[in-house]
Scaffold this active site. Structure first.
Site, PDB file in Angstrom:
ATOM      1  N   CYS A   1       0.792  -1.242   0.000  1.00  9.15           N
ATOM      2  CA  CYS A   1       0.000   0.000   0.000  1.00  9.15           C
ATOM      3  C   CYS A   1       0.816   1.279   0.000  1.00  9.15           C
ATOM      4  CB  CYS A   1      -0.926  -0.002   1.203  1.00  9.15           C
ATOM      5  SG  CYS A   1      -1.913  -1.485   1.263  1.00  9.15           S
TER       6      CYS A   1
HETATM    7  C1  UGA Z   1      -1.188   0.247   5.698  1.00  3.00           C
HETATM    8  C2  UGA Z   1      -2.001   1.154   6.620  1.00  3.00           C
HETATM    9  O1  UGA Z   1      -1.422   1.155   7.921  1.00  3.00           O
HETATM   10  C3  UGA Z   1      -3.456   0.703   6.681  1.00  3.00           C
HETATM   11  O2  UGA Z   1      -4.208   1.616   7.462  1.00  3.00           O
HETATM   12  C4  UGA Z   1      -4.027   0.649   5.261  1.00  3.00           C
HETATM   13  O3  UGA Z   1      -5.355   0.183   5.239  1.00  3.00           O
HETATM   14  C5  UGA Z   1      -3.187  -0.276   4.419  1.00  3.00           C
HETATM   15  O4  UGA Z   1      -1.820   0.191   4.405  1.00  3.00           O
HETATM   16  C6  UGA Z   1      -3.760  -0.284   3.029  1.00  3.00           C
HETATM   17  O5  UGA Z   1      -3.767   0.774   2.388  1.00  3.00           O
HETATM   18  O6  UGA Z   1      -4.276  -1.308   2.609  1.00  3.00           O
HETATM   19  P1  UGA Z   1      -0.039  -2.152   5.959  1.00  3.00           P
HETATM   20  O7  UGA Z   1       0.636  -1.843   4.661  1.00  3.00           O
HETATM   21  O8  UGA Z   1      -0.702  -3.455   6.124  1.00  3.00           O
HETATM   22  O9  UGA Z   1      -1.160  -1.048   6.284  1.00  3.00           O
HETATM   23  O10 UGA Z   1       1.049  -2.093   7.100  1.00  3.00           O
HETATM   24  P2  UGA Z   1       1.601  -1.042   8.172  1.00  3.00           P
HETATM   25  O11 UGA Z   1       1.493  -1.630   9.506  1.00  3.00           O
HETATM   26  O12 UGA Z   1       1.036   0.293   7.976  1.00  3.00           O
HETATM   27  O13 UGA Z   1       3.153  -1.029   7.773  1.00  3.00           O
HETATM   28  C7  UGA Z   1       3.627  -0.621   6.499  1.00  3.00           C
HETATM   29  C8  UGA Z   1       5.135  -0.591   6.470  1.00  3.00           C
HETATM   30  O14 UGA Z   1       5.626   0.495   7.263  1.00  3.00           O
HETATM   31  C9  UGA Z   1       5.807  -1.853   7.026  1.00  3.00           C
HETATM   32  O15 UGA Z   1       6.887  -2.219   6.185  1.00  3.00           O
HETATM   33  C10 UGA Z   1       6.319  -1.427   8.385  1.00  3.00           C
HETATM   34  O16 UGA Z   1       7.457  -2.140   8.787  1.00  3.00           O
HETATM   35  C11 UGA Z   1       6.637   0.036   8.135  1.00  3.00           C
HETATM   36  N1  UGA Z   1       6.597   0.869   9.365  1.00  3.00           N
HETATM   37  C12 UGA Z   1       5.432   1.090  10.025  1.00  3.00           C
HETATM   38  C13 UGA Z   1       7.765   1.477   9.809  1.00  3.00           C
HETATM   39  O17 UGA Z   1       8.847   1.313   9.209  1.00  3.00           O
HETATM   40  N2  UGA Z   1       7.712   2.280  10.919  1.00  3.00           N
HETATM   41  C14 UGA Z   1       6.556   2.524  11.595  1.00  3.00           C
HETATM   42  O18 UGA Z   1       6.583   3.281  12.588  1.00  3.00           O
HETATM   43  C15 UGA Z   1       5.395   1.892  11.131  1.00  3.00           C
END
Ligand code: UGA
Length: 426
Positions: A267
């Protein structure tokens, strides 16, 4: 509560979680997918993807749903259809609408045969203007009916996190519904009645934009944290302490400042790029969004820099990778930061051995040339240096004594006892 008949087009993680979630709430659900394999899996009550808690709910509600490849059957036997197909990126970062278009056609063709009012809800992430500019005309053309009169059309973005999607379905922060006609509004109001969270009704293109802006802002927080983290690392400051202090300001909030090797997944990278392309098309130069992507592309390679500080020549050195999934609790490797990291290691001539509790099969299809270990312990035993790429819980239990560890995700256990420990931004 009124029990509703719902059909779901597309059984990816959004579709399957949404559908099974509605089944758990008591509704009857029909899944439609072009992939017969997925249809068979769902009909044998097996999840087509790994998602925490999903298997149990599929078992529990086994009488409330089934899957088919037939749009006609699904539309005739439901009153609301959610379009949940993927919206991948094209080469240039712009959005690829081919699945949305074929879903719209399929729904339209089936609707041509239906007399009752039917509501079509777009859940796929689509750029502002798509529901009314692309989906509406396709359904109208195929069905010979008029949107907002003969059938309802709405946009209801999803905010589910992979790995947490089931929990997020039942406990959302908010529900956003873009609508135009009153009848559709009241049907969706009824459907979401059981949810105890703010519900925001907007026009359709505002709902589409809310989805992009939410993801773009979260991605911006992460790239910002990484940029600040890189400065902190040079200053000998722990960026996690910094953001703990910063996040205590209620205007800022502490979430999504976990600095490290950047964001992956299906995403954030795709949505930010699609928004950039759209902005450029409109004659805007979105400088912040472009920098978000640029920081994110450089960040994983900083791991190799830190590794080479300790092992300048990586040729034939055994480098262990802990974690391949783009985040814990999923087998999804799309845009995983492990991909650029392993590519760079292969280029340096290193011998890579990797372990991930769930994502090794997926990764091996893309990288058959590296070694895969049976356990995280095995990786540690066989490597000259270890890179931590995904923060799986089990990596907190390992013994890193005497090892060189470059940590991209801040595993507390690795911070102790190692011979050499380098945190990315701390
Ligand atoms: C993200 C959004 O958080 C959801 O709200 C949304 O619905 C979704 O995309 C979508 O559009 O379908 P997701 O991609 O499943 O969800 O995962 P996240 O938990 O947001 O993490 C995304 C990436 O960011 C991961 O690689 C994670 O490791 C990274 N991340 C996250 C960081 O590097 N630091 C952080 O503080 C948080």
């Amino acid at each position: 509560m009124k029990i509703m008949k719902i059909s779901i087009i597309g059984s990816g993680y959004v579709g399957i979680v949404t559908g099974i979630g509605f089944a758990e709430l008591g509704h009857n659900v029909i899944f439609v997918d072009v992939d017969e394999n997925k249809v068979n899996l769902i009909n044998s009550r097996k999840p087509p993807i790994y998602e925490k808690g999903l298997k149990e709910l599929m078992q529990k509600n086994k009488r409330r749903y089934h899957a088919t490849t037939d749009y006609y059957e699904a539309i005739m036997n439901s009153e609301i259809t959610f379009i949940c197909v993927g919206t991948p990126s094209k080469e240039d970062g712009s959005i690829d609408l081919r699945y949305v278009e074929s879903a719209s056609k399929g729904v339209g063709e089936a609707l041509a045969n239906k007399d009752d009012f039917h509501v079509v809800v777009v859940k796929s992430t689509v750029l502002p203007g798509t529901t009314e500019g692309v989906i509406k005309p396709l359904i109208e053309k195929e069905s010979g009916k008029k949107a907002f009169e003969d059938f309802g059309l709405a946009m209801n973005p999803e905010f589910l996190r992979e790995g947490n999607a089931v929990e997020d379905f039942f406990n959302p922060d908010r529900i956003v519904i873009g609508v135009k006609d009153e009848k559709t509004k009241s049907i969706l109001d009824e459907l979401y009645k059981q949810f105890n969270c703010p519900k925001l009704f907007t026009d359709i293109k505002t709902a589409e934009m809310i989805k992009y802006v939410s993801n773009a802002f979260l991605a911006t927080k992460i790239s910002f944290a990484n940029e600040i983290g890189n400065i902190c690392k040079k200053l000998g400051i722990d960026v996690y302490k910094v953001f703990e202090g910063v996040g205590l300001d209620h205007r800022i909030n502490p979430a999504f400042f976990r600095a490290g090797i950047g964001f992956g997944g299906s995403c954030f990278p795709k949505d930010v790029k699609a928004l950039i392309r759209k902005a450029e098309e409109l004659g805007e130069d979105p400088k912040i969004l472009k920098a978000v992507i640029e920081v994110n592309e450089k960040q994983p390679l900083k791991m190799i820099e830190l590794l080479k500080k300790h092992i300048p020549n990586l040729r034939n050195k055994r480098v262990g990778i802990l974690g391949l999934a783009f985040k814990p609790d999923t087998d999804d490797i799309r845009e995983s930061r492990a991909i650029p990291i392993i590519k760079a290691l292969i280029k340096e001539g290193a011998k890579v051995i990797a372990y991930d509790p769930k994502a090794m099969n997926n990764f091996a299809k893309m990288f058959p040339q590296i070694d895969y270990a049976n356990s995280a312990k095995d990786v540690i035993a066989k490597s000259d240096a270890i890179l931590i790429v995904t923060e799986w819980k089990e990596f907190e239990e390992l013994d890193y004594k005497g090892k060189i560890v470059i940590d991209g995700r801040r595993i507390e256990k690795a911070m102790k006892d190692t011979k050499i420990y380098e945190g990315m931004c701390w």
